[in-house]
Design an enzyme around this catalytic site. Structure first.
Site, PDB file in Angstrom:
ATOM      1  N   ARG A 167      14.950   0.227   1.618  1.00 42.69           N
ATOM      2  CA  ARG A 167      14.174  -0.383   0.540  1.00 42.69           C
ATOM      3  C   ARG A 167      15.014  -0.406  -0.717  1.00 42.69           C
ATOM      4  O   ARG A 167      15.929   0.405  -0.873  1.00 42.69           O
ATOM      5  CB  ARG A 167      12.889   0.416   0.249  1.00 42.69           C
ATOM      6  CG  ARG A 167      12.239   1.024   1.454  1.00 42.69           C
ATOM      7  CD  ARG A 167      11.513   0.038   2.269  1.00 42.69           C
ATOM      8  NE  ARG A 167      10.747  -0.846   1.405  1.00 42.69           N
ATOM      9  CZ  ARG A 167       9.965  -1.793   1.837  1.00 42.69           C
ATOM     10  NH1 ARG A 167       9.838  -1.964   3.130  1.00 42.69           N
ATOM     11  NH2 ARG A 167       9.308  -2.570   1.017  1.00 42.69           N
ATOM     12  N   ASN A 177       7.748   2.896  -2.356  1.00 38.41           N
ATOM     13  CA  ASN A 177       8.927   2.452  -3.092  1.00 38.41           C
ATOM     14  C   ASN A 177       8.731   2.389  -4.604  1.00 38.41           C
ATOM     15  O   ASN A 177       9.690   2.559  -5.352  1.00 38.41           O
ATOM     16  CB  ASN A 177       9.390   1.090  -2.577  1.00 38.41           C
ATOM     17  CG  ASN A 177      10.867   0.881  -2.797  1.00 38.41           C
ATOM     18  OD1 ASN A 177      11.633   1.845  -2.874  1.00 38.41           O
ATOM     19  ND2 ASN A 177      11.270  -0.371  -2.925  1.00 38.41           N
ATOM     20  N   ARG A 203       2.863  14.875  12.217  1.00 39.12           N
ATOM     21  CA  ARG A 203       4.198  14.346  11.903  1.00 39.12           C
ATOM     22  C   ARG A 203       4.430  14.187  10.405  1.00 39.12           C
ATOM     23  O   ARG A 203       5.535  13.912   9.978  1.00 39.12           O
ATOM     24  CB  ARG A 203       4.390  12.946  12.529  1.00 39.12           C
ATOM     25  CG  ARG A 203       4.385  12.858  14.017  1.00 39.12           C
ATOM     26  CD  ARG A 203       5.080  11.551  14.453  1.00 39.12           C
ATOM     27  NE  ARG A 203       4.652  10.368  13.705  1.00 39.12           N
ATOM     28  CZ  ARG A 203       3.735   9.496  14.141  1.00 39.12           C
ATOM     29  NH1 ARG A 203       3.154   9.680  15.302  1.00 39.12           N
ATOM     30  NH2 ARG A 203       3.421   8.441  13.415  1.00 39.12           N
ATOM     31  N   LYS A 256      -0.023   7.328   4.238  1.00 41.08           N
ATOM     32  CA  LYS A 256      -0.308   5.895   4.315  1.00 41.08           C
ATOM     33  C   LYS A 256      -1.119   5.537   5.559  1.00 41.08           C
ATOM     34  O   LYS A 256      -1.273   4.360   5.876  1.00 41.08           O
ATOM     35  CB  LYS A 256       1.006   5.101   4.289  1.00 41.08           C
ATOM     36  CG  LYS A 256       1.797   5.294   3.002  1.00 41.08           C
ATOM     37  CD  LYS A 256       3.193   4.732   3.105  1.00 41.08           C
ATOM     38  CE  LYS A 256       4.027   5.096   1.883  1.00 41.08           C
ATOM     39  NZ  LYS A 256       5.455   4.778   2.067  1.00 41.08           N
ATOM     40  N   PRO A 316       0.803  -1.195   0.000  1.00 43.53           N
ATOM     41  CA  PRO A 316       0.000   0.000   0.000  1.00 43.53           C
ATOM     42  C   PRO A 316       0.842   1.253   0.000  1.00 43.53           C
ATOM     43  O   PRO A 316       1.502   1.537   0.978  1.00 43.53           O
ATOM     44  CB  PRO A 316      -0.763  -0.156   1.289  1.00 43.53           C
ATOM     45  CG  PRO A 316      -0.165  -1.317   2.034  1.00 43.53           C
ATOM     46  CD  PRO A 316       0.910  -1.851   1.223  1.00 43.53           C
ATOM     47  N   GLU A 317       0.822   1.973  -1.063  1.00 46.13           N
ATOM     48  CA  GLU A 317       1.324   3.345  -1.010  1.00 46.13           C
ATOM     49  C   GLU A 317       0.102   4.230  -0.806  1.00 46.13           C
ATOM     50  O   GLU A 317      -1.002   3.704  -0.628  1.00 46.13           O
ATOM     51  CB  GLU A 317       2.105   3.673  -2.298  1.00 46.13           C
ATOM     52  CG  GLU A 317       3.292   2.723  -2.466  1.00 46.13           C
ATOM     53  CD  GLU A 317       4.329   3.131  -3.514  1.00 46.13           C
ATOM     54  OE1 GLU A 317       4.427   4.326  -3.826  1.00 46.13           O
ATOM     55  OE2 GLU A 317       5.042   2.234  -3.992  1.00 46.13           O
TER      56      GLU A 317
END
Length: 304
Positions: free
Chosen positions: A292, A179, A138, A52, A2-3
């Site tokens: 990654r 990624n 954040r 996300k 999941p992006e």
DNA sequence: AGGTGATGGTCAC
DNA sequence: TGACCCTCACCTG
């Protein structure tokens, strides 16, 4: 996985299925039993995605906070015989019976017509409004949110010695890019992934951001990451009907390949290490950045 | 039957 | 930087 596009698509699916209803929440697997009991029987106001992260607001300022992590999935399914095909959801089991949970279902949200099963999430918790706000605070700007301010990311990037490939994966800099989008967006603009943020030109950042604004909504609409120009053109030209794309066998598990009707899964560089670059024929490279695997073309993406 | 990787992130050192 | 968490599809044998 999941992006960000997966989470925004999921928020839309959850709203379509549950907004304004009073669903029953349970934890068939047991690990979220207390939280499910706490939220169960409250009106579900709205689901929303930030990067996300997924937040679902229930009556009484009670929130569900979900992060799918690398392997999580949240399947939304219509299961009533009557409503099986409405609202674009995959048809459920005939007969209208609530399907039994399959596998380790941490959380199930169910009404008489829809069911959503959450598996493998790294975060599944009840949160207060203050806790939700703290998570959002954040995060860097999310290209999929209308109010996102790209300058906020730019101010971090332009003073950083870290590589642009590292920075793009930092959710405090930019929220929602993962990624696949990282490698692909850098290739699309021929940006050297190792270039420090402080050496990125403003025009380059503006182009990257503008491109995310183009690509990520396509990802939301199709439930699939599309980055190759010919496929983008196909989608933009309207030759591709997103309604023909099943959300999946069981709803929105967007990272699983669509079994029928999806555009061919094809990228410029992602997971193509050792294969020839589609533009120059040079061997696609791979290296670990920010924990990654980064993929890039060492010839196309040099000194930019 | 067992091992591995995967679009993510956190925490301890 | 490395260990670890979460689940399941897809290998290997």
């Amino acid at each position: 996985m999941p992006e960000g596009h997966t989470l925004h698509r999921l928020a839309g699916s959850l709203n379509g299925a549950f907004a304004g209803t009073v669903p029953t929440l349970s934890s068939p697997q047991g690990r979220f039993a207390d939280g499910a009991a706490y939220l169960s029987g409250r009106e579900l106001h709205e689901a929303a995605a930030w990067g996300k992260h997924l937040f679902v607001e229930f009556a009484g300022e009670a929130h569900l906070h979900v992060h799918l992590g690398l392997i999580g999935a949240f399947d939304v399914t219509a299961y009533s015989a009557r409503g099986g095909d409405d609202e674009g959801y995959a048809a459920g089991s005939p007969g209208g019976a609530l399907p039994p949970p399959v596998g380790a279902v941490r959380l199930r949200i169910a009404t008489g017509t829809h069911v959503a099963d959450l598996r493998g999430a790294t975060v599944c918790e009840v949160a207060t409004t203050q806790e939700v706000d703290a998570v959002i605070a954040r995060l860097g700007p999310d290209p999929l949110r209308a109010d996102a301010d790209p300058d906020r990311a730019w101010r971090r990037i332009v003073k950083s010695p870290r590589s642009i490939a590292d920075l793009l994966m930092d959710q405090a800099v930019l929220a929602g890019v993962g990624n696949v989008y990282r490698s692909e967006i850098l290739f699309r603009h021929r940006v050297d992934p190792w270039r420090p943020g402080r050496d990125i030109r403003p025009v380059t950042w503006r182009a990257l951001w503008r491109d995310l604004l183009l690509l990520m909504p396509i990802g939301v609409q199709l439930g699939q990451i599309i980055t190759m120009s010919d496929q983008v053109e196909t989608v933009l030209a309207g030759d591709f009907d997103p309604a023909a794309v099943p959300t999946s066998p069981t709803g929105v598990s967007a990272w699983r390949p669509n079994p029928h009707g999806a555009l061919e899964r094809r990228y410029y560089v992602y997971k193509r290490q050792g294969e020839p670059c589609r533009v120059c024929g040079s061997r696609v490279r791979m290296a670990e950045v920010a924990g990654r695997n980064l993929y890039w073309c060492g010839r196309c993406q040099r000194r930019r």
